[in-house]
Design a protein around this motif. Sequence first.
Motif, PDB file in Angstrom:
ATOM      1  N   VAL A 140       0.853  -1.187   0.000  1.00  0.00           N
ATOM      2  CA  VAL A 140       0.000   0.000   0.000  1.00  0.00           C
ATOM      3  C   VAL A 140       0.885   1.232   0.000  1.00  0.00           C
ATOM      4  CG1 VAL A 140      -1.781   1.268   1.246  1.00  0.00           C
ATOM      5  CG2 VAL A 140      -1.809  -1.229   1.237  1.00  0.00           C
ATOM      6  N   VAL A 141       0.623   2.127  -0.920  1.00  0.00           N
ATOM      7  CA  VAL A 141       1.396   3.362  -1.024  1.00  0.00           C
ATOM      8  C   VAL A 141       0.542   4.497  -0.479  1.00  0.00           C
ATOM      9  CG1 VAL A 141       2.543   4.943  -2.615  1.00  0.00           C
ATOM     10  CG2 VAL A 141       2.600   2.499  -3.050  1.00  0.00           C
ATOM     11  N   GLN A 142       1.110   5.276   0.407  1.00  0.00           N
ATOM     12  CA  GLN A 142       0.380   6.406   0.976  1.00  0.00           C
ATOM     13  C   GLN A 142       0.419   7.563  -0.005  1.00  0.00           C
ATOM     14  OE1 GLN A 142       2.288   7.105   4.715  1.00  0.00           O
ATOM     15  NE2 GLN A 142       1.462   5.246   5.659  1.00  0.00           N
ATOM     16  N   GLU A 143      -0.742   8.155  -0.239  1.00  0.00           N
ATOM     17  CA  GLU A 143      -0.872   9.219  -1.239  1.00  0.00           C
ATOM     18  C   GLU A 143      -0.040  10.455  -0.893  1.00  0.00           C
ATOM     19  OE1 GLU A 143      -2.566   9.458  -4.149  1.00  0.00           O
ATOM     20  OE2 GLU A 143      -3.235   7.388  -4.071  1.00  0.00           O
ATOM     21  N   ILE A 146       3.660  10.509  -2.199  1.00  0.00           N
ATOM     22  CA  ILE A 146       3.917  10.538  -3.646  1.00  0.00           C
ATOM     23  C   ILE A 146       4.165  11.973  -4.073  1.00  0.00           C
ATOM     24  CG2 ILE A 146       2.931  10.068  -5.911  1.00  0.00           C
ATOM     25  CD1 ILE A 146       1.324   7.886  -4.552  1.00  0.00           C
ATOM     26  N   GLN A 169       6.417   4.153  -6.905  1.00  0.00           N
ATOM     27  CA  GLN A 169       5.363   4.574  -5.993  1.00  0.00           C
ATOM     28  C   GLN A 169       4.207   5.234  -6.740  1.00  0.00           C
ATOM     29  OE1 GLN A 169       7.176   7.025  -3.001  1.00  0.00           O
ATOM     30  NE2 GLN A 169       7.996   5.290  -1.856  1.00  0.00           N
ATOM     31  N   ALA A 173       0.474   3.755  -6.777  1.00  0.00           N
ATOM     32  CA  ALA A 173      -0.623   4.591  -6.289  1.00  0.00           C
ATOM     33  C   ALA A 173      -1.706   4.736  -7.360  1.00  0.00           C
ATOM     34  CB  ALA A 173      -0.092   5.965  -5.882  1.00  0.00           C
ATOM     35  N   GLN A 176      -3.676   1.605  -7.335  1.00  0.00           N
ATOM     36  CA  GLN A 176      -4.593   1.558  -6.196  1.00  0.00           C
ATOM     37  C   GLN A 176      -5.832   2.409  -6.461  1.00  0.00           C
ATOM     38  OE1 GLN A 176      -2.319   2.826  -2.813  1.00  0.00           O
ATOM     39  NE2 GLN A 176      -1.233   0.881  -2.611  1.00  0.00           N
ATOM     40  N   ARG A 177      -5.634   3.614  -7.013  1.00  0.00           N
ATOM     41  CA  ARG A 177      -6.787   4.476  -7.317  1.00  0.00           C
ATOM     42  C   ARG A 177      -7.701   3.823  -8.346  1.00  0.00           C
ATOM     43  NH1 ARG A 177      -2.755   8.553  -7.010  1.00  0.00           N
ATOM     44  NH2 ARG A 177      -2.561   8.553  -9.273  1.00  0.00           N
TER      45      ARG A 177
END
Length: 193
Positions: A140-143, A146, A169, A173, A176-177
């Motif tokens: 999981v990449v934290q927004e 980025i 990253q 991301a 994920q979106r």
Amino acid sequence: MGEVVNVIVAFAVIIFIFRWATSGGDTTEQRSAADTLGFRPKPVTQVMIDTISNMFPDIPVDNVRYDLLRTGSVELTSNKILERGFLDAPPPAYYTLFPRETTTARPATATSTARPTDKKTQETLISRYSLQDRVTRGEVVQEDKIGGKAVWEDSADKREASLRERKAQMILAARQRMEARQSKPTPTPSTES
């Protein structure tokens, strides 16, 4: 009096021979094109037109052909586009010699035909940047991490690794979106009678 007539006839013959010699062998079609356009058109090949059209796809083909008829040079025409940002539209008389093309599609180029059309054979960003293992782990990449500012590293190798990590990253991301957007149920429009 007889000598005057001989001089006039000789003068007329000289003018006729001079005009015939300097006509340059133009056919009536070339003369009419020169008369219609107001200049003697240079020879233009389809390759020249395609070259300019591939470099500047937003410039209409007729504008490109008209300018190439004037200059006869791909370099001059491309320089004119780069300097001015556009090419002059041809006058209405141009369309009597070169009717507008009915199809607006551009000819296929070698680069567009070489591109694979099968989705299975297309390379994804995940495979290009070797992120398969990170995707399978469900990383999981934290927004908020980025983008932002990167730290200037001491060596070129460290800077390259940092850039590679930032790209990874951003790709993860975006994935994920996309997955979040696809997992949302799309509301069905209700029809009221």
